[in-house]
Design an enzyme around this catalytic site. Structure first.
Site, PDB file in Angstrom:
ATOM      1  N   LYS A  13       0.824  -1.212   0.000  1.00 34.77           N
ATOM      2  CA  LYS A  13       0.000   0.000   0.000  1.00 34.77           C
ATOM      3  C   LYS A  13       0.862   1.268   0.000  1.00 34.77           C
ATOM      4  O   LYS A  13       0.564   2.222  -0.703  1.00 34.77           O
ATOM      5  CB  LYS A  13      -0.936  -0.001   1.225  1.00 34.77           C
ATOM      6  CG  LYS A  13      -1.876  -1.174   1.303  1.00 34.77           C
ATOM      7  CD  LYS A  13      -2.905  -1.021   2.421  1.00 34.77           C
ATOM      8  CE  LYS A  13      -2.274  -0.916   3.793  1.00 34.77           C
ATOM      9  NZ  LYS A  13      -1.544  -2.141   4.196  1.00 34.77           N
ATOM     10  N   ARG A  88     -10.259   1.491  10.176  1.00 40.22           N
ATOM     11  CA  ARG A  88      -9.779   0.165  10.539  1.00 40.22           C
ATOM     12  C   ARG A  88     -10.933  -0.800  10.821  1.00 40.22           C
ATOM     13  O   ARG A  88     -10.732  -2.018  10.810  1.00 40.22           O
ATOM     14  CB  ARG A  88      -8.896   0.237  11.787  1.00 40.22           C
ATOM     15  CG  ARG A  88      -7.549   0.898  11.561  1.00 40.22           C
ATOM     16  CD  ARG A  88      -6.689   0.834  12.808  1.00 40.22           C
ATOM     17  NE  ARG A  88      -5.416   1.505  12.623  1.00 40.22           N
ATOM     18  CZ  ARG A  88      -4.343   0.943  12.093  1.00 40.22           C
ATOM     19  NH1 ARG A  88      -4.409  -0.309  11.690  1.00 40.22           N
ATOM     20  NH2 ARG A  88      -3.216   1.613  11.968  1.00 40.22           N
ATOM     21  N   ARG A 127      14.299 -13.549   4.056  1.00 38.34           N
ATOM     22  CA  ARG A 127      15.122 -12.358   4.275  1.00 38.34           C
ATOM     23  C   ARG A 127      15.926 -12.492   5.564  1.00 38.34           C
ATOM     24  O   ARG A 127      17.102 -12.122   5.622  1.00 38.34           O
ATOM     25  CB  ARG A 127      14.230 -11.118   4.317  1.00 38.34           C
ATOM     26  CG  ARG A 127      15.008  -9.801   4.284  1.00 38.34           C
ATOM     27  CD  ARG A 127      14.128  -8.668   3.818  1.00 38.34           C
ATOM     28  NE  ARG A 127      12.998  -8.455   4.698  1.00 38.34           N
ATOM     29  CZ  ARG A 127      11.744  -8.222   4.272  1.00 38.34           C
ATOM     30  NH1 ARG A 127      11.470  -8.196   2.992  1.00 38.34           N
ATOM     31  NH2 ARG A 127      10.781  -7.993   5.138  1.00 38.34           N
ATOM     32  N   ARG A 139      16.520  -6.953  11.169  1.00 35.81           N
ATOM     33  CA  ARG A 139      15.702  -5.804  11.569  1.00 35.81           C
ATOM     34  C   ARG A 139      14.590  -6.247  12.515  1.00 35.81           C
ATOM     35  O   ARG A 139      14.087  -7.359  12.413  1.00 35.81           O
ATOM     36  CB  ARG A 139      15.079  -5.134  10.337  1.00 35.81           C
ATOM     37  CG  ARG A 139      16.087  -4.608   9.342  1.00 35.81           C
ATOM     38  CD  ARG A 139      15.423  -3.830   8.230  1.00 35.81           C
ATOM     39  NE  ARG A 139      14.197  -4.455   7.747  1.00 35.81           N
ATOM     40  CZ  ARG A 139      13.476  -3.960   6.738  1.00 35.81           C
ATOM     41  NH1 ARG A 139      13.848  -2.866   6.127  1.00 35.81           N
ATOM     42  NH2 ARG A 139      12.367  -4.579   6.348  1.00 35.81           N
ATOM     43  N   ARG A 150       0.204  -9.700  13.240  1.00 34.50           N
ATOM     44  CA  ARG A 150      -0.360  -8.515  12.589  1.00 34.50           C
ATOM     45  C   ARG A 150      -1.347  -8.912  11.499  1.00 34.50           C
ATOM     46  O   ARG A 150      -2.391  -8.279  11.328  1.00 34.50           O
ATOM     47  CB  ARG A 150       0.758  -7.655  11.998  1.00 34.50           C
ATOM     48  CG  ARG A 150       1.630  -6.982  13.056  1.00 34.50           C
ATOM     49  CD  ARG A 150       2.861  -6.370  12.441  1.00 34.50           C
ATOM     50  NE  ARG A 150       2.530  -5.327  11.476  1.00 34.50           N
ATOM     51  CZ  ARG A 150       3.371  -4.889  10.538  1.00 34.50           C
ATOM     52  NH1 ARG A 150       4.575  -5.436  10.406  1.00 34.50           N
ATOM     53  NH2 ARG A 150       2.995  -3.931   9.714  1.00 34.50           N
TER      54      ARG A 150
END
Length: 204
Positions: A13, A88, A127, A139, A150
């Site tokens: 997005k 949301r 990754r 990260r 999520r």
């Protein structure tokens, strides 16, 4: 150009919104940015939001809805805006619809980027593995389990928006797993009501 972007984390997005902001000269509005701006500006609603956040509470829908209402009245939204991360929930969507109706503003489209969630998780896992193999530092947001959480939260709270906007006749569903340029072309085709093969390449 007034748009809402729907889609789970990692759907692309942000990338597509950036291209649209560059093309149309309209702002991309996220809930977090709008909240922080209202608090920094010291508006009445910003002060209310700050008091709730300082107390460790969750900002209510009423506060968020009002912050969005005030934000889209600002000068840089005169030619449109892209809402990313708001609404949301269906109650927020209904409040937004009423808000826009009162302002005599119409949405051009609600764009949903559909993705293969397991493929997104595998991308993160790969990754992480590649980073570790190269001796790099992983990260904090490259956490497959946190990402799955999520995604689950998105399905529970935000995914029902798809049906709501489908019933309103405003939903455009595109393949977010397609090439970035193909998705951009599909969005352009949807906005311009262009049914050419190139523009429809990534459309579901």
């Amino acid at each position: 150009m007034r748009l809402i972007f729907l889609g789970p984390p990692g759907a692309g997005k942000g990338t597509q919104a950036k291209r649209l902001t560059d093309k149309y000269g309209i702002p991309q509005l996220s809930t977090g940015d709008m909240l922080r701006a209202a608090v920094t500006a010291g508006t009445d609603i910003g002060k209310r939001a700050k008091a709730v956040m300082d107390a460790g509470g969750l900002v209510s829908d009423d506060i968020v809805n009002q912050i969005v209402s005030e934000r889209i009245e600002q000068a840089d939204c005169a030619n449109g805006f892209i809402l990313d991360g708001y609404p949301r929930t269906v109650p927020q969507a209904k409040a937004l619809s009423e808000n826009l109706h009162q302002k005599n503003i119409q949405l051009d489209a609600v764009i949903e980027l559909k993705v293969d969630e397991e493929a997104l998780v595998r991308r993160i896992e790969n990754r992480v593995a590649e980073t570790i193999a190269a001796g790099g530092t992983v990260r904090s947001d490259d956490n497959p389990e946190a990402f799955r959480k999520r995604l689950s939260e998105y399905r529970e709270k935000t995914a029902p928006l798809s049906e709501y906007y489908r019933e309103q006749g405003e939903l455009v569903v595109l393949d977010g797993m397609a090439d970035v340029d193909a998705v951009t072309a599909a969005i352009a085709g949807a906005l311009e009501k262009d049914n050419s093969p190139a523009a429809s390449a990534a459309r579901i």
